[in-house]
Scaffold this active site. Structure first.
Site, PDB file in Angstrom:
ATOM      1  N   SER A  40      -4.602  -8.487  -2.883  1.00 23.68           N
ATOM      2  CA  SER A  40      -5.390  -7.455  -2.221  1.00 23.68           C
ATOM      3  C   SER A  40      -4.806  -7.144  -0.842  1.00 23.68           C
ATOM      4  CB  SER A  40      -6.825  -7.948  -2.082  1.00 23.68           C
ATOM      5  OG  SER A  40      -7.560  -6.958  -1.438  1.00 23.68           O
ATOM      6  N   GLY A  41      -4.554  -5.889  -0.599  1.00 26.10           N
ATOM      7  CA  GLY A  41      -4.016  -5.473   0.704  1.00 26.10           C
ATOM      8  C   GLY A  41      -2.504  -5.469   0.755  1.00 26.10           C
ATOM      9  N   THR A  60      -2.088   0.257  -4.071  1.00 28.79           N
ATOM     10  CA  THR A  60      -2.636   1.607  -4.187  1.00 28.79           C
ATOM     11  C   THR A  60      -1.777   2.599  -3.407  1.00 28.79           C
ATOM     12  OG1 THR A  60      -4.790   0.603  -4.381  1.00 28.79           O
ATOM     13  CG2 THR A  60      -4.751   2.944  -3.896  1.00 28.79           C
ATOM     14  N   ASN A  92      -8.883  -6.136   2.892  1.00 35.01           N
ATOM     15  CA  ASN A  92      -8.329  -4.780   2.893  1.00 35.01           C
ATOM     16  C   ASN A  92      -9.475  -3.799   3.157  1.00 35.01           C
ATOM     17  OD1 ASN A  92      -7.087  -2.376   2.353  1.00 35.01           O
ATOM     18  ND2 ASN A  92      -6.476  -2.861   0.257  1.00 35.01           N
ATOM     19  N   SER A 124      -9.994  -1.586  -0.217  1.00 38.52           N
ATOM     20  CA  SER A 124      -9.629  -2.419  -1.376  1.00 38.52           C
ATOM     21  C   SER A 124     -10.132  -1.788  -2.676  1.00 38.52           C
ATOM     22  CB  SER A 124     -10.248  -3.798  -1.188  1.00 38.52           C
ATOM     23  OG  SER A 124      -9.860  -4.608  -2.251  1.00 38.52           O
ATOM     24  N   SER A 125      -9.204  -1.686  -3.635  1.00 32.39           N
ATOM     25  CA  SER A 125      -9.611  -1.148  -4.943  1.00 32.39           C
ATOM     26  C   SER A 125     -10.425  -2.226  -5.647  1.00 32.39           C
ATOM     27  CB  SER A 125      -8.394  -0.814  -5.789  1.00 32.39           C
ATOM     28  OG  SER A 125      -7.414  -0.205  -5.007  1.00 32.39           O
ATOM     29  N   GLY A 180      -4.244  -7.971  -7.923  1.00 36.24           N
ATOM     30  CA  GLY A 180      -3.286  -9.069  -8.036  1.00 36.24           C
ATOM     31  C   GLY A 180      -4.012 -10.393  -8.100  1.00 36.24           C
ATOM     32  N   GLU A 209      -5.758 -13.628  -7.298  1.00 40.02           N
ATOM     33  CA  GLU A 209      -6.664 -13.851  -6.165  1.00 40.02           C
ATOM     34  C   GLU A 209      -7.079 -15.311  -6.089  1.00 40.02           C
ATOM     35  OE1 GLU A 209      -9.123  -9.686  -5.482  1.00 40.02           O
ATOM     36  OE2 GLU A 209     -10.174 -11.418  -6.290  1.00 40.02           O
TER      37      GLU A 209
HETATM   38  N1  LIG Z   1       3.989   1.538   2.408  1.00 36.62           N
HETATM   39  C1  LIG Z   1       3.044   1.420   3.316  1.00 36.62           C
HETATM   40  N2  LIG Z   1       3.232   1.944   4.532  1.00 36.62           N
HETATM   41  C2  LIG Z   1       2.295   1.827   5.484  1.00 36.62           C
HETATM   42  N3  LIG Z   1       1.128   1.185   5.315  1.00 36.62           N
HETATM   43  C3  LIG Z   1       0.872   0.627   4.121  1.00 36.62           C
HETATM   44  C4  LIG Z   1       1.811   0.727   3.048  1.00 36.62           C
HETATM   45  N4  LIG Z   1       1.305   0.089   1.997  1.00 36.62           N
HETATM   46  C5  LIG Z   1       0.091  -0.373   2.391  1.00 36.62           C
HETATM   47  N5  LIG Z   1      -0.175  -0.042   3.639  1.00 36.62           N
HETATM   48  C6  LIG Z   1      -1.398  -0.370   4.436  1.00 36.62           C
HETATM   49  O1  LIG Z   1      -2.029  -1.442   3.818  1.00 36.62           O
HETATM   50  C7  LIG Z   1      -3.347  -1.103   3.440  1.00 36.62           C
HETATM   51  C8  LIG Z   1      -3.685  -1.741   2.113  1.00 36.62           C
HETATM   52  O2  LIG Z   1      -2.925  -1.152   1.105  1.00 36.62           O
HETATM   53  P1  LIG Z   1      -3.510  -0.907  -0.348  1.00 36.62           P
HETATM   54  O3  LIG Z   1      -4.876  -0.370  -0.281  1.00 36.62           O
HETATM   55  O4  LIG Z   1      -2.501  -0.126  -1.077  1.00 36.62           O
HETATM   56  O5  LIG Z   1      -3.541  -2.355  -0.889  1.00 36.62           O
HETATM   57  P2  LIG Z   1      -3.834  -2.804  -2.353  1.00 36.62           P
HETATM   58  O6  LIG Z   1      -2.689  -3.655  -2.758  1.00 36.62           O
HETATM   59  O7  LIG Z   1      -4.130  -1.637  -3.199  1.00 36.62           O
HETATM   60  O8  LIG Z   1      -5.076  -3.705  -2.161  1.00 36.62           O
HETATM   61  P3  LIG Z   1      -6.300  -3.921  -3.147  1.00 36.62           P
HETATM   62  O9  LIG Z   1      -5.835  -4.833  -4.196  1.00 36.62           O
HETATM   63  O10 LIG Z   1      -7.296  -4.518  -2.263  1.00 36.62           O
HETATM   64  O11 LIG Z   1      -6.690  -2.594  -3.646  1.00 36.62           O
HETATM   65  C9  LIG Z   1      -3.361   0.403   3.381  1.00 36.62           C
HETATM   66  O12 LIG Z   1      -4.628   0.909   3.633  1.00 36.62           O
HETATM   67  C10 LIG Z   1      -2.385   0.773   4.447  1.00 36.62           C
HETATM   68  O13 LIG Z   1      -3.007   0.749   5.680  1.00 36.62           O
HETATM   69 MG   LIG Z   2      -5.742  -0.960  -4.097  1.00 34.49          MG
END
Ligand SMILES: Nc1ncnc2c1ncn2[C@@H]1O[C@H](COP(=O)(O)OP(=O)(O)OP(=O)(O)O)[C@@H](O)[C@H]1O
Ligand SMILES: [Mg+2]
Length: 1090
Positions: free
Chosen positions: A147-148, A152, A197, A200-201, A451, A453
């Site tokens: 997560s984070g 996404t 996050n 977070s999805s 992912g 956890e």
């Molecule tokens: N390539 C990137 N460039 C800049 N910031 C990023 C990038 N990828 C992620 N982030 C930052 O990290 C935060 C978390 O990313 P994201 O929501 O994609 O995580 P996730 O893996 O989907 O988490 P979850 O499993 O909780 O959904 C985003 O809101 C953004 O602020």
């Molecule tokens: Mg996500």
């Protein structure tokens, strides 16, 4: 001048040194923003040591986790967040906006070979797209990470890449917009702020993007061209590769969040967005207040506001997105009714005694009845009672407080969960590929799923999530191995078995029929009797207690026991050990909603809810599948989907837990590297050969290192590579030649080759420079030369033409001249007019050059006959002009002189021999001045003004004796003076005349009247300046006409009637003497002048 240095490091990564001002340039890429290129092209970093390797398979010590993490760290510090493991992309969340996602970057990666550019998510996206087009195989991109970690974000970047780079028409544009806009909607309803996050999805998402492929027979080249050009020559209906539809599958929404959030976390974004952003009117209709604190479901985490989230503007985005996706106003209204009703449900309060719950305040019920479109009384009943059908009979029993609350929460979760599924279906309808004319499309799937956890307390959700990750890991290893094996086979290289951890054993532990954890859980959920989470745990111990990957408190050794609760079981996942607390497992697995609540919902007038709660569900006697079983089935389906596609992988890593940019937490990252199975991945990839490249690519890059292959190898590629590596001294065990690729076992071999290339580049550069300089100078010279020749040719042409013209004119002139000359005596006619004009012209021009210089100059060019008269006129004019000028310049003295000379001329010219000699001699005003004249004489003269004086010789009248006297002229008389005496005064009135000879002598006679007694007769005088003297006398006495010039002799009176005579004869010298005849004889020298 800007200095540009391009350096290529192994596997074709291009490094650009920045220019002096920090700008960056790239030879085949468009110029992009300073920061952007830096990150993308790894500029300013010339040493591999600093930026690390861009592909982990090039790590020398590939089994070392420390080396792996060090490489990741080096790159992260330089903002290089992407690194490959072969074709797997490892991405580290930068937690800040890097300018590496611009349109320029997209263009840069479009249609470019995977290895030609630095690692980037666009490279993966483009590679999948191209594979889909060229190999006609569906693709999928699996994005995983905790997560984070950025899953996404990654999936959004990929979607944006396709939206920008794929061809489009108006219709396709709508689909593109909907694909993009589905994200904010799903995020609003399915994402929430968690501790890890802010966005977070809370659900898994698999999204198919469908691309049209209507003309499979189209050639590859035309396909490539349509890809590389933004405006394709094909009309879109015939074009390939445009995104034309999409489909989303959602997995296991974390519904429990609707009713409960941990401290510091929030409910799903949509609730806050509605409350913060919804218009007053809307909130009034929904019965909501603009204050999240008012709602029980929003206060649990005590975190209504998040600094990184702007609910109000997000609301606007979501509202707009809903419209783009195709929601009409009614649908939006109904959807929001449901969201609001969940909030109202949360505020339903129970009271009551003796364990019988009742609703204390019916305000919420009123809202709920309206919003859900149900009967309030029925709803109240359903929220406080449960209905059970046993043996065909309905039994209604009241609920106690706890039961009623959980029934209410169950309803909230069910309503929200099902609405979410409905929402996904609705989006799917709007994304559906509608063109039925040819149902062929290719698909790229994007899997953005939770992912692995591990929390302090892990529950049913973590169990499902980690199980999902086990399945994905299994698929990943299998497919990686499979593709490795396939590649070896395709290349005809013997497959060497690879040792790897096969996690099938864990997957089986979870999912095996009858014996797996899920089966046991289901069994506990279904069995009659007092099943509880603890009995489930015991059952597990009984059934899978002996499994090497399963441990409970009871089964564990002493050391493990210390870190395990009695209500926990531990699974030894491929990624690590996780303790799961069994509390809530049964309930969550059952996911039960009391029948009467279901019935109420089935009666709803809300159109969305009627679709969510199907009446058939009520009559269906079969118990619905448990949550775990449903999840297992959906995973199995997902695996099927993924197996049917060509996978690409993006492994996301989170650098720290505090969402900070630039912080690289080694421990956290090591943990993720481990559970993402990256080392395992690398090991599999490196098991055989570290590096492989297609022959043409390899040869193209290194051909300069071998004289035989440089500059071009014309024969078979494989022979070229063989020759090259032989020349480079590769040992047979270091490499293998496949059918189309060379396989190199160790990175060090490649690095050595790369270094050789690096050194060679200097000489190549010099050669290229020399060649280029020569070429450019040559072309410059050639250009100059051609220009010079052109100019010369023109100029020569001009000169020749001028010369020819002149010659022609000259010939014409000569011809006319000759003709004119022949006809010169004829009347003016065309034949002679030129000649005649020329003669005149020529005369006039000659005249102009040879005009007389002064009045005395009598020269004058001879005029042609025709101009004789004109010439004469001109000559006169000229003379007049000169005279005029001359006269204008004359002084009064000179005028006086000239007047005297004129008089002299009138008197003597051509009459007296010594006249010509007198002409050049100036007449003086007097030849006797005051000093020469005796003062007495001057005194005697008194007032009489002396006009002229000259010494003279007076000859006596008788003896002709010469005596020296002075002749003085006054205004009225001529006076002869002897020293101080005025000897004789002759008044001019009495002066009868003056005689003089025509010879050159100076004698003259002044004739006076003979009867004048005062006079003694005529006076014979001699002056050395006879012309001057006589002229003066003539002027003074006004006797110009009275001067007689005599030939031979002069007679004069000598008083009283006597006469004397002077005879003049020419001789050799002047002699004056008395002749024998009594005459005065004068011999005057002969002068040549007359
Ligand atoms: N390539 C990137 N460039 C800049 N910031 C990023 C990038 N990828 C992620 N982030 C930052 O990290 C935060 C978390 O990313 P994201 O929501 O994609 O995580 P996730 O893996 O989907 O988490 P979850 O499993 O909780 O959904 C985003 O809101 C953004 O602020
Ligand atoms: Mg996500």
């Amino acid at each position: 001048m800007m200095e540009l240095r391009i350096q290529l490091i192994p596997t074709g990564e291009i490094i650009l040194s920045p220019g002096k001002n920090g700008e960056n340039f790239c030879h085949n890429c468009k110029v992009v923003g300073t920061d952007g290129v830096r990150a993308m092209m790894e500029s300013a970093l010339t040493a591999r040591d600093r930026v690390g390797v861009q592909d982990f398979i090039l790590l020398e010590n590939y089994t070392s986790e420390a080396a792996f993490i060090e490489n990741l760290r080096k790159r992260f510090k330089e903002n290089l967040i992407y690194t490959y493991i072969g074709s797997v992309l490892v991405s580290v969340n930068p937690y800040r906006d890097l300018e590496i996602y611009t349109k320029n970057h997209m263009e840069r990666y479009r249609g470019v070979n995977f290895y030609e550019v630095s690692p980037h998510i666009y490279a993966v996206a483009d590679n999948s797209y191209r594979s889909m087009r060229t190999e006609r195989k569906d693709q999928c991109i699996l994005i995983s990470g905790e997560s984070g970690a950025g899953k996404t974000e990654a999936s959004k970047k990929i979607l944006q890449y396709y939206a920008v780079t794929c061809p489009a028409s108006d219709q396709v544009q709508t689909i593109k917009d909907r694909l993009l806009q589905s994200n904010p909607v799903l995020e609003a309803f399915g994402n929430a702020k968690t501790l890890r996050n802010d966005n977070s999805s809370r659900f898994g998402k698999y999204m198919d993007i469908q691309f049209d492929f209507k003309y499979p027979s189209m050639s590859l080249s035309s396909r490539t061209s349509s890809l590389s050009s933004p405006v394709s020559p094909w009309p879109l209906s015939r074009r390939q590769g445009a995104p034309v539809g999409g489909h989303i599958i959602n997995y296991l929404l974390e519904k429990s969040r609707v009713v409960h959030q941990n401290h510091g976390e929030r409910n799903f974004h949509i609730f806050y967005q509605l409350i913060e952003g919804g218009e007053e009117d809307l909130l009034r209709r929904l019965g909501l207040e603009r204050n999240p604190q008012q709602y029980q479901y929003l206060v649990k985490g005590n975190c209504p506001k998040v600094s990184s989230i702007n609910d109000r503007s997000d609301w606007k985005v979501v509202r707009k997105a809903l419209t783009v996706i195709g929601f009409n106003e009614d649908e939006v209204e109904e959807l929001l009714n449901i969201i609001a009703s969940v909030l109202h449900l949360g505020n339903v309060q129970y009271g009551g005694e003796e364990g019988v719950a009742c609703i204390t305040c019916d305000t919420q019920i009123k809202y709920l009845a309206r919003l859900l479109g149900v009967n309030g009384t029925v709803l109240t009943e359903a929220l406080t009672h449960k209905k059970i059908i046993a043996k065909g009979e309905e039994l209604i029993s009241p609920l106690n407080l706890e039961q009623a609350s959980s029934a209410r929460d169950a309803l909230s979760k069910a309503v929200y969960g099902r609405t979410f599924t409905w929402l996904v279906n609705k989006i799917n309808t709007s994304l559906a590929y509608t063109d039925d004319s040819y149902k062929h499309y290719s698909v790229i799937g994007l899997l953005d799923i939770y992912g692995f956890e591990v929390f302090q307390h892990n529950s049913f959700e973590q169990f499902c999530i980690n199980y999902c990750n086990e399945k994905l890991q299994q698929l990943f290893i299998e497919l990686t191995l499979k593709s490795e094996q396939e590649e070896y086979e395709a290349e005809g290289i013997t497959w060497e078995p690879v040792q790897y951890f096969n996690n099938k054993i864990i997957c089986d532990l979870v999912e095996e029929k009858f014996k797996g954890i899920i089966s046991i859980l289901d069994e506990e959920c279904l069995r009659p009797g007092d099943a509880s989470d603890i009995t489930f745990l015991e059952k597990l111990e009984d059934t899978v207690g002996g499994h090497p990957h399963f441990v409970t408190h009871k089964l564990a050794d002493g050391k493990t026991r210390k870190v395990m609760g009695r209500d926990e079981f531990r699974l030894l996942h491929y990624a690590g050990e996780v303790n799961y607390n069994v509390n809530g497992f049964l309930d969550k697995n059952n996911d039960l909603l009391f029948r009467n609540l279901k019935e109420v919902m089935c009666m709803s007038e809300n159109k969305i809810l009627t679709q969510c709660f199907d009446r058939e569900e009520l009559s269906d006697k079969k118990r619905p599948d448990t949550a775990a079983t449903q999840f297992k089935a959906s995973l199995a389906k997902l695996m099927e989907i993924l197996m049917s596609k060509e996978p690409s992988y993006i492994r996301c890593i989170k650098p720290n837990d505090s969402k900070q940019s630039g912080r690289f937490d080694d421990v956290l990252i090591r943990h993720q590297v481990k559970y993402l199975g990256l080392m395992e991945n690398l090991r599999v990839r490196r098991a055989g050969f570290a590096y492989r490249r297609r022959y043409e690519v390899f040869l193209q890059r290194y051909k300069s290192l071998c004289p035989e292959t440089w500059p071009n190898w014309e024969a078979k590629l494989s022979d070229g590579v063989a020759t090259l590596v032989k020349h480079l001294g590769y040992k047979p065990e270091d490499y293998k030649l496949g059918r189309s690729k060379i396989f190199i076992r160790f990175p060090k071999t490649l690095f050595a080759t790369e270094e050789a290339l690096e050194n060679r580049k200097h000489s190549l550069a010099t050669m290229l420079q020399a060649g280029w300089k020569g070429y450019s100078q040559r072309s410059k010279y050639q250009k100059l030369r051609t220009s010079a020749i052109a100019i010369q040719a023109w100029w020569r042409g001009i000169l020749a033409r001028r010369r020819a013209k002149r010659r022609r004119q000259a010939a014409d002139t000569i011809r006319r001249f000759i003709k004119g000359f022949i006809y010169r005596h004829k009347e003016r006619c065309p034949e002679n007019e030129y000649f005649l004009d020329y003669v005149r012209y020529s005369f006039l021009m000659t005249l102009r050059r040879n005009l007389p210089k002064n009045v005395l100059d009598k020269s004058w060019p001879t005029p042609p006959a025709a101009l004789t008269e004109a010439s004469e006129h001109l000559r006169k004019l000229c003379m007049q002009n000169m005279v005029w000028i001359y006269c204008k310049r004359i002084s009064p003295e000179w005028k006086h002189q000239m007047e005297q000379k004129m008089i002299a001329s009138e008197i003597f010219k051509e009459k007296k021999d010594n006249y010509p000699q007198s002409v050049p001699k100036l007449f003086l005003s007097t030849r006797l001045d005051g000093e020469n004249i005796n003062p007495k004489v001057l005194q005697a003269l008194g007032n009489e003004k002396l006009k002229y004086g000259v010494p003279v010789t007076k000859y006596d009248r008788k003896g002709y004796k010469p005596r020296q006297r002075q002749l003085l002229l006054t205004a009225n008389s001529a006076i002869i003076v002897e020293d101080a005496k005025l000897k004789q005064r002759i008044d001019y009135d009495t002066l009868k005349g003056i005689s003089v000879s025509s010879l050159s002598d100076g004698l003259f006679v002044l004739h006076v009247p003979s009867d004048d007694n005062k006079q003694k007769g005529d006076v014979v005088l001699q002056s050395d300046h006879v012309i001057e003297t006589l002229t003066k006398i003539a002027i003074c006495a006004n006797k110009v006409n009275n001067i007689n010039i005599n030939q031979g002799s002069i007679t004069f009176t000598v008083g009283q009637g006597k006469e004397g005579c002077i005879d003049f004869t020419p001789g050799s010298e002047l002699l004056v003497a008395k002749a024998k005849n009594g005459h005065l004889s004068v011999t005057a020298p002969r002068l040549n002048s007359r």
